[in-house]
Design a protein around this motif. Structure first.
Motif, PDB file in Angstrom:
ATOM      1  N   ASP A 247      49.661  34.282  29.942  1.00 36.29           N
ATOM      2  CA  ASP A 247      48.799  35.160  30.736  1.00 36.29           C
ATOM      3  C   ASP A 247      48.599  36.513  30.052  1.00 36.29           C
ATOM      4  O   ASP A 247      47.791  37.331  30.524  1.00 36.29           O
ATOM      5  CB  ASP A 247      49.393  35.391  32.128  1.00 36.29           C
ATOM      6  N   THR A 248      49.318  36.747  28.974  1.00 35.98           N
ATOM      7  CA  THR A 248      49.181  38.004  28.245  1.00 35.98           C
ATOM      8  C   THR A 248      47.756  38.169  27.727  1.00 35.98           C
ATOM      9  O   THR A 248      47.229  37.292  27.042  1.00 35.98           O
ATOM     10  CB  THR A 248      50.163  38.056  27.070  1.00 35.98           C
ATOM     11  N   ALA A 249      47.137  39.285  28.089  1.00 34.21           N
ATOM     12  CA  ALA A 249      45.744  39.532  27.711  1.00 34.21           C
ATOM     13  C   ALA A 249      45.325  40.905  28.221  1.00 34.21           C
ATOM     14  O   ALA A 249      46.052  41.538  28.998  1.00 34.21           O
ATOM     15  CB  ALA A 249      44.827  38.463  28.312  1.00 34.21           C
ATOM     16  N   VAL A 250      44.155  41.330  27.784  1.00 37.26           N
ATOM     17  CA  VAL A 250      43.499  42.473  28.408  1.00 37.26           C
ATOM     18  C   VAL A 250      42.660  41.921  29.561  1.00 37.26           C
ATOM     19  O   VAL A 250      41.857  41.009  29.354  1.00 37.26           O
ATOM     20  CB  VAL A 250      42.614  43.239  27.417  1.00 37.26           C
ATOM     21  N   TYR A 251      42.865  42.454  30.731  1.00 38.20           N
ATOM     22  CA  TYR A 251      42.151  41.997  31.925  1.00 38.20           C
ATOM     23  C   TYR A 251      41.011  42.963  32.240  1.00 38.20           C
ATOM     24  O   TYR A 251      41.213  44.167  32.334  1.00 38.20           O
ATOM     25  CB  TYR A 251      43.111  41.885  33.106  1.00 38.20           C
ATOM     26  N   TYR A 252      39.827  42.394  32.422  1.00 40.77           N
ATOM     27  CA  TYR A 252      38.626  43.181  32.664  1.00 40.77           C
ATOM     28  C   TYR A 252      38.089  42.911  34.066  1.00 40.77           C
ATOM     29  O   TYR A 252      37.941  41.763  34.471  1.00 40.77           O
ATOM     30  CB  TYR A 252      37.542  42.836  31.659  1.00 40.77           C
ATOM     31  N   CYS A 253      37.777  43.976  34.760  1.00 38.06           N
ATOM     32  CA  CYS A 253      37.131  43.869  36.048  1.00 38.06           C
ATOM     33  C   CYS A 253      35.627  43.695  35.841  1.00 38.06           C
ATOM     34  O   CYS A 253      35.046  44.282  34.911  1.00 38.06           O
ATOM     35  CB  CYS A 253      37.409  45.146  36.839  1.00 38.06           C
ATOM     36  N   ASN A 254      35.021  42.905  36.698  1.00 31.05           N
ATOM     37  CA  ASN A 254      33.591  42.623  36.601  1.00 31.05           C
ATOM     38  C   ASN A 254      32.958  42.789  37.973  1.00 31.05           C
ATOM     39  O   ASN A 254      33.521  42.343  38.971  1.00 31.05           O
ATOM     40  CB  ASN A 254      33.393  41.199  36.074  1.00 31.05           C
ATOM     41  N   ALA A 255      31.802  43.420  38.016  1.00 34.19           N
ATOM     42  CA  ALA A 255      31.099  43.591  39.280  1.00 34.19           C
ATOM     43  C   ALA A 255      29.618  43.325  39.096  1.00 34.19           C
ATOM     44  O   ALA A 255      29.028  43.723  38.083  1.00 34.19           O
ATOM     45  CB  ALA A 255      31.309  44.999  39.822  1.00 34.19           C
ATOM     46  N   LEU A 256      29.031  42.661  40.068  1.00 36.83           N
ATOM     47  CA  LEU A 256      27.603  42.333  40.025  1.00 36.83           C
ATOM     48  C   LEU A 256      26.872  43.239  41.012  1.00 36.83           C
ATOM     49  O   LEU A 256      27.110  43.175  42.221  1.00 36.83           O
ATOM     50  CB  LEU A 256      27.410  40.867  40.388  1.00 36.83           C
TER      51      LEU A 256
END
Length: 123
Positions: free
Chosen positions: A89-98
């Motif tokens: 699960d190690t990663a950069v997590y990005y929020c996304n909005a429409l």
């Protein structure tokens, strides 16, 4: 313009938990779907989960049963509760909005991204 501010990333041991938050701010008409993506080194950005304005959720198979997405529409904020974390699960997590603009019958949509927050799971 929509700004997305993420928080909550960090370092956790395998099996542990983290909670990410993402708040939308700025001048916008309406935010519809919100979600999370992630990208680990050497890999493409991948979809993790999405929640609609009405609360309907979808998850990638790799996180189903371990991650839970939720949102507070009044605050235009989305959360990601991550349990039973794995090294993968190690990663950069990005929020996304429409963002939805325009009038009924002629809606237009624009996608917005946060700057990313690092999640590192150690073995």
């Amino acid at each position: 313009q929509v700004q997305l501010a993420e928080s909550g990333g960090g370092l956790v041991q395998s099996g542990g938990s983290l909670r990410l938050s993402c708040a939308a701010s700025g001048s916008f008409s309406r935010i519809t779907n919100m979600g999370w993506y992630r990208q680990s080194p050497g890999n493409q950005r991948e979809w993790v989960t999405t929640v609609t304005t009405g609360g309907r959720t979808n998850y990638a198979p790799s996180v189903l049963g371990r991650f839970t997405i939720s949102r507070d529409n009044a605050k235009n904020t989305v959360y990601l509760q991550m349990n039973s974390l794995k090294v993968e699960d190690t990663a950069v997590y990005y929020c996304n909005a429409l963002e939805q603009t325009g009038d009924f019958g002629s809606y237009a949509y624009r996608e917005h991204w946060g700057q990313g927050t690092q999640v590192t799971v150690s073995s």
